[in-house]
Every structure is written in C-alpha cells, then in structure tokens.
Design an enzyme around this catalytic site. Structure first.
Site, short mmCIF file in Angstrom:
data_model
loop_
_atom_site.label_atom_id
_atom_site.label_comp_id
_atom_site.label_asym_id
_atom_site.label_seq_id
_atom_site.Cartn_x
_atom_site.Cartn_y
_atom_site.Cartn_z
N SER A 1 -36.08 9.38 -35.31
CA SER A 1 -34.99 8.37 -35.49
C SER A 1 -33.89 8.91 -36.67
CB SER A 1 -35.37 7.11 -35.27
OG SER A 1 -34.31 6.00 -35.93
N GLU B 1 -38.69 9.80 -30.21
CA GLU B 1 -38.69 9.89 -31.42
C GLU B 1 -39.98 9.37 -32.25
OE1 GLU B 1 -34.02 8.27 -31.97
OE2 GLU B 1 -35.61 6.68 -32.12
#
Length: 455
Positions: free
Chosen positions: A369, A343
């Site tokens: 994310s 992420e």
C-alpha cells in the site's frame, strides 16, 4: 429548380450526388454527415447499405469525374469523401485522413476525443490552418485533441516525476507501466529509477512526510509541486494537462497559501532523490521496487524468514516470531501466484506496530500500500509462481538489500541457485476456473505492469 438553404445539410449534398450517381442512389448510399469550410474544403461521410458497393468508390467514380461535378457546384471546394462508421473512434480514423492515426481515446463525459498520431503525421492531422482537424471535429460532433507519441511519452515521464517528488506509492510503477503498454508507449521499469534518482522529494506527504492530500490541496495543490520541479527542468512543461493547459500555465497560475509547509522549495527538499528505486540482482533479474520515502536505510543484510502467503507471514509477526535482523520473504503473491498482487499492508503495518520496523526488511513478489513504511521491497520479478529465484529462498539464507548498488541478492553461488531451481514445480493454483483463473494464465510480469496478454 429546388433551392436548398444550407450547403452543410446532408440532404443538400445528397441531392447533388444523386444528380451525378443516379444509378446507385436509390436508398443504397446515404450521406450521413457534412462538414465544410466554404470556398475551401469539405468532408462528406457516406454509407452504403449494400455490402457489395463501396460508397466512397461509387461517389468518387472514374477519375473523380462525379465528385468534380459536385465540386463545381460548391464553387471550387476540395472534397474528401470518407466512409461512415457508427463506432466513433473508427469513424474518426477515417475523418482525419490523410493522416495516420495510431490511437483514439473517447471521453464520453467530456464529449471529447483524444487522438494520438506519429510525430511525422502531426501536420497532416491538423491540416493547413487547422482545417483537417476542424472539419473532422464537425463531422464527429466532438472536440478533438491531437497529441503525438512524443508528447505522450513526455506526459508519462511527468507522471513518474510527480510520483517521485511526492514520495508516492510504488503502485505508481505498476499503473504507469500498464498505461504505457495500453498506449503503445515503450516504458521500462529502469526509466523509473532514472527519473526518481534525479528528482528530489518536495512534497512532505505521509507516510514519509507530515501531511496528507487535503493539506496539499489547501497549500496550493499539485501546481506547487510542478512549479518546484520546473525550476530544474525536471518536467516537460510544454505538455498539456487533462484540462488543456500546459504545465507551464499551471505552474504560472499556482496560488500558494501563505506559510504553507507541505511543498518545500526544491533548493531545500525533503530528500535529494525520489521516493523509490529499482533494484535488480540474482533475486530479481527482471527488477523490483523499493520505497525510500520515510526512512534512511539504504543497506540491510539479514536472515530470511520464508512464507508462502500473506496470511502465514502475518501470523508469524503477530506471534512475535520475527526478530531484529530478519528479512521477511512473502512469495506466491505475485500477479499469477496471488493471483492479482494483493497489498501486503497488514504485514508491513504489523511489523511497524511491533516496534521492529527499523530493524527488519521485507521482500515480496506481491505489492504494498502507499501507506507502507520501512525498508520494503516489492514487485520482485520473476515471481515465485513463474519459477523466479525468490522461489529458491530457504529459511535462514542471507538476503542483502543494497539500494546504492541497486541490488537485491541472495547470498549463495550461482550454481547453488540454479540447482535449487532445477525441476521447479509451482504449487497448485488457488483458482482453477472463473475470472481469476483466466487472469492468472494471461497476466505478465510485474516488471511489465502485470498487464494481461492473449496467449
């Protein structure tokens, strides 16, 4: 003669078969399970301890004469003899004959088995008045839930609509593509765009909205979202949830907390379109995902700032080397290049923290994310490590993000792009042995869910 009290007792059935097949019944063939609908049908699971003997063939015998003798003893019941297998999913495939089973999922905690059958096999799997599945359930000792492939496809579409309606994470694209692949369901990255484009955002959840998941639960839960989507036929309400209820039943039972503002009426949504879109173009021929929830920007053109790792881009942001009008390019963070698609939350959060979140763009072959905020484009495919066009981007190039045109474009000619990619050689892999090295060699494109496939 000896009297047996229960005809569902395997010992009783064994005695009947021993009378008809004595030559092979000296501990070689065993009846493992029996299920009966008295006076109608029975299923008998048998196993052979001699690999040279087919237990089903031995019990059936020539023209079924041996079974017929047992049938007579059971007052005209029809008998299905099936091979036993210690592996329950495999045994269930046998138990549901004559239906063809395409997928079996064993739920150990719920003591339930989910079975997928082709649409034209549903009636065979269930049987007359549910007899076939009922007897199979008795043999297995578990509840059996039968679904068709069409219902599975509808459930996947419902999940996509739920992600879109809640402004959910772009990670949902990866997860659902991978789930569909494992289930053998055809699903394209473009299906997400089609569904999201017609699905309004009705749940005001962060980062695009004002509330968090616990607020949604207190307001009445996902049932409220389902209720709103049902108003415009945006979900398949006849499909079942994991608890066995249909979405219609869940929506009907929704209990809304008075005065809640988390889930909005679909007539006055947070946005008329879902929280993500799929772009293509010369920078992403296989597609990429842009998150739309929480900002209004649908077009951005800027100067490329190119980084070959998350760490390098983060350092540049912290050093305040990124300016308004820049497009941050983070590459070699895809499924194979990462490996594993880390992420990019640190970078995206740092950009917002520096106060330039509304003035820059970010593209990456990695992912984000669910907390990411701003015009961020992820899952760019093909990835740089596999020679995708993102590998050809140079510092200072102009990159155009055009949501309405569904395009991510590097502003150079096709000939120039081809010239830059000619003779491309990926950098050395970050892992040369171990699990991550194996993963990197087997993983597919993000546009296919980044699933691993045998070479």
């Amino acid at each position: 003669p000896q009297v047996f009290l229960s005809r569902t007792d395997p010992q009783f059935m064994a005695e009947l078969f021993k009378m008809e097949v004595p030559e092979i019944y000296d501990g070689i063939i065993e009846i493992k399970a029996v299920a009966r609908d008295p006076g109608s049908r029975a299923k008998i699971a048998v196993i052979s301890y001699d690999s040279s003997i087919d237990p089903v063939g031995a019990c059936v015998g020539m023209r079924g004469s041996r079974v017929q003798a047992v049938v007579n003893e059971l007052q005209g019941e029809k008998i299905d003899i099936i091979p036993w297998n210690e592996d329950q999913p495999t045994f269930l495939v046998n138990a549901l004959q004559p239906a063809e089973v395409s997928k079996v999922v064993l739920d150990e905690e719920a003591e339930r088995i989910e079975v997928v059958v082709p649409d034209d096999q549903l009636s065979l799997a269930i049987g007359r008045r549910g007899q076939n599945v009922r007897l199979a359930s008795k043999l297995c000792g578990r509840d059996i839930e039968i679904m068709t492939r069409e219902e599975l496809e509808q459930q996947i579409e419902n999940a996509i609509a739920g992600v879109a309606a809640s402004g959910g994470s772009t990670n949902g694209v990866l997860h659902l593509l991978a789930i569909a692949w494992e289930m053998g369901i055809e699903l394209s990255i473009d299906d997400f765009d089609t569904i999201a484009d017609r699905t309004p955002i009705v749940a005001s959840l962060t980062p695009g909205g004002q509330y968090v998941a616990t607020d949604l639960h207190a307001a009445g839960g996902v049932a409220l979202v389902t209720r709103e989507l049902r108003k415009r036929d945006l979900v398949h309400t006849g499909t079942r949830n994991v608890d066995g209820r249909t979405l219609d039943e869940i929506a009907d039972a929704a209990q809304e907390s008075p005065g809640q503002q988390v889930v909005l009426p679909i007539e006055a949504p947070l946005s008329q379109n879902g929280g993500l879109a799929i772009l293509r173009g010369n920078l992403a021929p296989e597609g990429c995902v842009v998150k739309l929830a929480g900002h209004e920007r649908r077009y951005f053109a800027g100067r490329a700032r190119v980084f070959d790792s998350e760490e390098a881009s983060f350092a540049a942001v912290k050093a305040r080397a990124i300016e308004a009008g820049d497009v941050v390019v983070i590459r070699y963070e895809g499924p194979a290049g990462g490996p594993g698609m880390r992420e990019m939350l640190h970078v995206s959060a740092a950009i917002v923290g520096e106060g330039i979140g509304e003035e820059v763009g970010l593209i990456t072959d990695g992912r984000f994310s669910g907390a990411t905020h701003g015009l961020m484009v992820g899952h760019v495919a093909p990835e740089a490590f596999r020679g995708g066009p993102i590998a050809a981007v140079r510092e200072g190039d102009t990159i155009i993000i055009d949501v309405d045109a569904r395009e991510l474009r590097l502003d150079i000619s096709d000939d120039e792009l081809a010239r830059r990619l000619e003779g491309f050689t990926p950098p050395a892999s970050r892992y040369t042995r171990g699990v991550l090295a194996k993963y990197a060699s087997l993983v597919s494109s993000a546009s296919e869910g980044a699933v691993t496939r045998p070479v």
